[in-house]
Motif scaffolding. Structure first.
Motif, PDB file in Angstrom:
ATOM      1  N   ARG A   1     -67.045   2.793 -11.265  1.00 43.57           N
ATOM      2  CA  ARG A   1     -67.602   3.904 -11.396  1.00 43.57           C
ATOM      3  C   ARG A   1     -68.018   4.700  -9.912  1.00 43.57           C
ATOM      4  O   ARG A   1     -67.857   6.024  -9.850  1.00 43.57           O
ATOM      5  N   LEU A   2     -68.441   3.893  -8.940  1.00 46.13           N
ATOM      6  CA  LEU A   2     -69.042   4.510  -7.708  1.00 46.13           C
ATOM      7  C   LEU A   2     -67.869   4.930  -6.751  1.00 46.13           C
ATOM      8  O   LEU A   2     -68.226   5.711  -5.908  1.00 46.13           O
ATOM      9  N   VAL A   3     -66.523   4.422  -6.908  1.00 44.06           N
ATOM     10  CA  VAL A   3     -65.649   5.155  -6.356  1.00 44.06           C
ATOM     11  C   VAL A   3     -65.712   6.655  -6.248  1.00 44.06           C
ATOM     12  O   VAL A   3     -65.592   7.233  -7.408  1.00 44.06           O
ATOM     13  N   GLY A   4     -65.827   7.405  -5.066  1.00 46.64           N
ATOM     14  CA  GLY A   4     -65.389   8.816  -4.935  1.00 46.64           C
ATOM     15  C   GLY A   4     -67.085   9.329  -5.077  1.00 46.64           C
ATOM     16  O   GLY A   4     -67.187  10.528  -4.628  1.00 46.64           O
ATOM     17  N   HIS A   5     -68.236   8.632  -5.220  1.00 53.25           N
ATOM     18  CA  HIS A   5     -69.541   9.037  -5.114  1.00 53.25           C
ATOM     19  C   HIS A   5     -70.164   8.689  -3.762  1.00 53.25           C
ATOM     20  O   HIS A   5     -69.679   7.736  -3.341  1.00 53.25           O
ATOM     21  N   PRO A   6     -70.776   9.511  -3.066  1.00 56.88           N
ATOM     22  CA  PRO A   6     -71.605   8.924  -2.011  1.00 56.88           C
ATOM     23  C   PRO A   6     -72.614   8.069  -2.484  1.00 56.88           C
ATOM     24  O   PRO A   6     -73.193   8.094  -3.314  1.00 56.88           O
ATOM     25  N   VAL A   7     -72.727   6.903  -1.785  1.00 50.52           N
ATOM     26  CA  VAL A   7     -73.543   5.650  -2.066  1.00 50.52           C
ATOM     27  C   VAL A   7     -74.261   5.336  -0.885  1.00 50.52           C
ATOM     28  O   VAL A   7     -73.465   4.981   0.123  1.00 50.52           O
TER      29      VAL A   7
ATOM     30  N   VAL B   1     -69.945  -1.295  -1.669  1.00 56.38           N
ATOM     31  CA  VAL B   1     -69.764  -0.019  -2.458  1.00 56.38           C
ATOM     32  C   VAL B   1     -70.327   1.075  -1.740  1.00 56.38           C
ATOM     33  O   VAL B   1     -70.199   2.237  -1.897  1.00 56.38           O
ATOM     34  N   ALA B   2     -70.944   0.777  -0.589  1.00 55.08           N
ATOM     35  CA  ALA B   2     -71.923   1.817   0.188  1.00 55.08           C
ATOM     36  C   ALA B   2     -70.764   2.771   1.120  1.00 55.08           C
ATOM     37  O   ALA B   2     -69.888   2.252   1.445  1.00 55.08           O
ATOM     38  N   THR B   3     -71.064   4.136   1.125  1.00 54.31           N
ATOM     39  CA  THR B   3     -70.318   5.016   1.916  1.00 54.31           C
ATOM     40  C   THR B   3     -71.123   5.193   3.146  1.00 54.31           C
ATOM     41  O   THR B   3     -70.920   5.710   4.164  1.00 54.31           O
ATOM     42  N   ILE B   4     -72.599   5.165   3.113  1.00 53.39           N
ATOM     43  CA  ILE B   4     -73.723   5.084   4.217  1.00 53.39           C
ATOM     44  C   ILE B   4     -74.483   4.043   4.074  1.00 53.39           C
ATOM     45  O   ILE B   4     -74.971   3.589   2.947  1.00 53.39           O
ATOM     46  N   GLU B   5     -74.713   3.265   5.144  1.00 48.93           N
ATOM     47  CA  GLU B   5     -75.805   2.397   5.335  1.00 48.93           C
ATOM     48  C   GLU B   5     -76.851   2.713   6.264  1.00 48.93           C
ATOM     49  O   GLU B   5     -76.455   3.195   7.460  1.00 48.93           O
TER      50      GLU B   5
ATOM     51  N   ALA C   1     -81.992  10.327   8.447  1.00 49.79           N
ATOM     52  CA  ALA C   1     -80.992   9.432   8.683  1.00 49.79           C
ATOM     53  C   ALA C   1     -79.859   9.717   7.762  1.00 49.79           C
ATOM     54  O   ALA C   1     -78.855   9.676   8.229  1.00 49.79           O
ATOM     55  N   ILE C   2     -80.342   9.634   6.497  1.00 51.83           N
ATOM     56  CA  ILE C   2     -79.417   9.777   5.295  1.00 51.83           C
ATOM     57  C   ILE C   2     -78.861  11.511   5.293  1.00 51.83           C
ATOM     58  O   ILE C   2     -77.673  11.449   5.101  1.00 51.83           O
ATOM     59  N   ALA C   3     -79.536  12.124   5.602  1.00 48.91           N
ATOM     60  CA  ALA C   3     -79.207  13.769   5.706  1.00 48.91           C
ATOM     61  C   ALA C   3     -78.063  13.783   6.721  1.00 48.91           C
ATOM     62  O   ALA C   3     -77.212  14.530   6.716  1.00 48.91           O
ATOM     63  N   ARG C   4     -78.432  13.165   8.061  1.00 49.19           N
ATOM     64  CA  ARG C   4     -77.366  13.305   9.085  1.00 49.19           C
ATOM     65  C   ARG C   4     -76.025  12.524   8.685  1.00 49.19           C
ATOM     66  O   ARG C   4     -75.072  13.237   8.867  1.00 49.19           O
ATOM     67  N   GLU C   5     -76.088  11.423   7.915  1.00 49.02           N
ATOM     68  CA  GLU C   5     -74.916  10.764   7.696  1.00 49.02           C
ATOM     69  C   GLU C   5     -74.310  11.468   6.489  1.00 49.02           C
ATOM     70  O   GLU C   5     -72.860  11.683   6.548  1.00 49.02           O
ATOM     71  N   LEU C   6     -74.911  12.176   5.617  1.00 53.38           N
ATOM     72  CA  LEU C   6     -74.149  13.039   4.646  1.00 53.38           C
ATOM     73  C   LEU C   6     -73.692  14.055   5.094  1.00 53.38           C
ATOM     74  O   LEU C   6     -72.519  14.549   4.828  1.00 53.38           O
TER      75      LEU C   6
END
Length: 167
Positions: A86-92, A138-142, A156-161
């Motif tokens: 279900r996480l595929v296609g979602h930012p994780v 599963v992560a798109t951002i670590e 850091a998350i906001a920059r990566e997003l």
């Protein structure tokens, strides 16, 4: 979605990130407690981990379908194959915490059912080692959380997003 082991900062960083992004925040653990009408530790004790995980997977499926904001999930939520699909296609966002920082933050409380027992430090270490590959898969951002304030983690998350959106 925000995922990570106990002590990574999901419950602290999630609401701050939602506020930063101007979206609602939701915590799957709160949804589980509301649906079951009792604390997570009690669900584990009375019904066992498999029953808890099944309920957790249902709650996350619903949240992913209906919630348009930041969703924080319990540390073991990403272990379920259905959730992974279900996480595929979602930012994780994977909030990565090292052993020492995680132990310090968690305090190895018995309120965390998986850490209750004879040697919670060894249990926590095993949990980190076993789950790390799944979190990364599963992560798109670590984002590393050791030695960072919640505000620094949100930055850091906001920059990566923002980088993800430009790709």
């Amino acid at each position: 979605m925000i995922a990570g082991p106990p002590g990574s900062g999901k419950s602290t960083v999630g609401p701050l990130l939602a506020q930063r992004l101007g979206v609602p925040f939701r915590d799957s653990d709160d949804d589980i407690v509301a649906r079951a009408g009792r604390p997570i530790a009690e669900i584990f004790a009375d019904n066992g981990e498999p029953a808890f995980r099944a309920l957790e997977e249902e709650v996350i499926a619903e949240a992913l379908a209906e919630h348009d904001g930041v969703l924080s999930v319990g540390g073991g939520a990403v272990l379920a194959e259905g959730t992974q699909k279900r996480l595929v296609g979602h930012p994780v966002v994977f909030l990565n915490v090292g052993f020492a920082a995680g132990v310090q933050r968690v305090g190895l409380s018995t309120a965390r059912p998986l850490l209750a027992g004879v040697n919670p430090r060894a249990t926590y270490r095993s949990l980190l080692e076993a789950r790390l590959p799944v979190y990364r898969a599963v992560a798109t951002i670590e984002v590393a959380t050791d030695d960072r304030t919640p505000a620094e983690i949100v930055d850091a998350i906001a920059r990566e997003l923002a980088l993800e959106e430009t790709q």
